[in-house]
Design a protein around this motif. Structure first.
Motif, mmCIF file in Angstrom:
data_model
loop_
_atom_site.group_PDB
_atom_site.id
_atom_site.type_symbol
_atom_site.label_atom_id
_atom_site.label_comp_id
_atom_site.label_asym_id
_atom_site.label_seq_id
_atom_site.Cartn_x
_atom_site.Cartn_y
_atom_site.Cartn_z
ATOM 1 N N SER A 101 -14.081 -8.924 87.081
ATOM 2 C CA SER A 101 -14.485 -10.330 87.153
ATOM 3 C C SER A 101 -14.191 -10.906 88.528
ATOM 4 N N GLU A 102 -13.025 -10.546 89.070
ATOM 5 C CA GLU A 102 -12.663 -11.025 90.406
ATOM 6 C C GLU A 102 -13.647 -10.522 91.453
ATOM 7 N N ALA A 103 -14.005 -9.247 91.363
ATOM 8 C CA ALA A 103 -14.958 -8.680 92.323
ATOM 9 C C ALA A 103 -16.332 -9.337 92.168
ATOM 10 N N ALA A 104 -16.731 -9.603 90.907
ATOM 11 C CA ALA A 104 -18.029 -10.244 90.663
ATOM 12 C C ALA A 104 -18.060 -11.644 91.268
ATOM 13 N N GLU A 105 -16.969 -12.404 91.115
ATOM 14 C CA GLU A 105 -16.907 -13.753 91.680
ATOM 15 C C GLU A 105 -16.985 -13.702 93.208
ATOM 16 N N LYS A 106 -16.308 -12.718 93.818
ATOM 17 C CA LYS A 106 -16.372 -12.578 95.276
ATOM 18 C C LYS A 106 -17.798 -12.267 95.721
ATOM 19 N N ILE A 107 -18.458 -11.364 95.008
ATOM 20 C CA ILE A 107 -19.835 -10.994 95.367
ATOM 21 C C ILE A 107 -20.761 -12.194 95.190
ATOM 22 N N ALA B 236 -19.940 -15.434 95.243
ATOM 23 C CA ALA B 236 -19.651 -16.436 96.263
ATOM 24 C C ALA B 236 -20.241 -16.020 97.615
ATOM 25 N N ASP B 237 -20.135 -14.743 97.940
ATOM 26 C CA ASP B 237 -20.680 -14.253 99.205
ATOM 27 C C ASP B 237 -22.205 -14.369 99.216
ATOM 28 N N ALA B 238 -22.840 -14.077 98.060
ATOM 29 C CA ALA B 238 -24.298 -14.196 97.969
ATOM 30 C C ALA B 238 -24.735 -15.652 98.127
ATOM 31 N N ASP B 239 -24.004 -16.587 97.480
ATOM 32 C CA ASP B 239 -24.328 -18.015 97.624
ATOM 33 C C ASP B 239 -24.174 -18.463 99.076
ATOM 34 N N ARG B 240 -23.097 -18.006 99.728
ATOM 35 C CA ARG B 240 -22.890 -18.372 101.124
ATOM 36 C C ARG B 240 -24.028 -17.852 101.994
ATOM 37 N N GLN B 241 -24.411 -16.592 101.760
ATOM 38 C CA GLN B 241 -25.507 -16.026 102.545
ATOM 39 C C GLN B 241 -26.818 -16.767 102.290
#
Length: 288
Positions: free
Chosen positions: A198-204, A206-211
């Motif tokens: 879940s933590e890795a999914a949230e990081k991915i 968040a990174d996708a939203d930022r990009q």
């Protein structure tokens, strides 16, 4: 009559000769007794002689025997019971001792050997915990059991070939407790993996939203830049066109305005006919 006597004599000699010999097979050991006392036992396979009515022969199976013990409980160093299922491979070593001590009886020999092996198991299992018994020390235990039991078995005329543990089980009540602990441990590990996922999914995410935000911002910037450049070029073209022929430029703009204004048949305008909007209509009507 003479012929009958000769035949009887020959037959008696044959029977006597047969009573004077005995054979020992490749898979046998034999003891020769003289009037009930052991006279000789180290016979090689083949044909051997004896005295009729004085010597008698007893043969034993010299092949490897298997003693398959019933599962037995032993106490470990942790004071926990384990159920051990094992077997022993043995054969007759000293046939004289074997006959003297256990009367050459295989069942009695297995009974005596079983007690020796159980005592050896009890001593070794009491020094180790369950993990050592199941995983790390099984080979060492086998070697120690063979070494320790060989001298005791030799006193029975038996030669230990191998000692094997088929399986080591926990009693049912202990197994249930162990399984519950294992299940709880597996659930804990599964929860940990799910949390990490879940933590890795949230990081991915968040990174996708930022990009996405960065990409849209860059695209908007580039589009505004291109639009500004286009407007500048358009203004420059209009300016050059106006400077080259101001009357034609005004006429072209008026025609575009007329097209847009009268595009719909039901359009209505309230405007002064003398306004500049109808400039070219008036000129055309006056023939200029």
């Amino acid at each position: 009559m003479l012929e009958n006597k000769i035949a009887l004599g020959v037959g008696a000699l044959v029977v006597l000769a047969m009573m004077c010999v005995f054979t020992v097979g490749q898979t046998e050991k034999a003891i020769k007794f003289k009037l009930g006392q052991i006279q000789k036992s180290d016979y090689e396979p083949g044909l051997h002689f004896k005295w009729p009515f004085i010597n008698n022969i007893k043969k034993f199976d010299a092949r490897i025997q298997t003693m398959d013990s019933k599962p037995e409980r032993f106490l470990t160093a942790e004071k926990k019971n384990v159920i051990v299922d094992s077997f022993v491979k043995w054969r007759i070593g000293d046939v004289n001792k074997f006959y003297t001590v256990v009367s050459g009886d295989i069942d009695q020999a297995n009974l005596r050997l079983d007690q020796i092996i159980k005592d050896a198991f009890r001593g070794e299992f009491g020094k180790r915990n369950i993990k050592q018994l199941v995983s790390t020390d099984r080979h060492d235990i086998r070697e120690i059991l063979i070494t320790n039991s060989k001298p005791l078995a030799a006193k029975l005329g038996m030669d230990i070939v191998d000692v094997r543990v088929k399986r080591i089980d926990l009693p049912e009540e202990v197994s249930s407790s162990v399984f519950r602990r294992m299940e709880a441990e597996r659930e804990r590990v599964a929860r940990e993996f799910r949390s990490q996922g879940s933590e890795a999914a949230e990081k991915i995410r968040a990174d996708a939203d930022r990009q996405r935000v960065v990409t849209l911002a860059n695209a908007f910037r580039d589009s505004e830049k291109l639009r500004g450049e286009g407007d500048a070029k358009s203004t420059d073209i209009y300016a050059k066109s106006y400077g080259a022929d101001a009357e034609f430029f005004t006429f072209s703009r008026s025609l575009n305005a007329y097209k847009k204004t009268f595009a719909n048949s039901g359009s209505m305008m309230v405007i002064d006919p003398d306004s500049d909007f109808f400039k070219y209509f008036k000129n055309q009507g006056s023939g200029k």
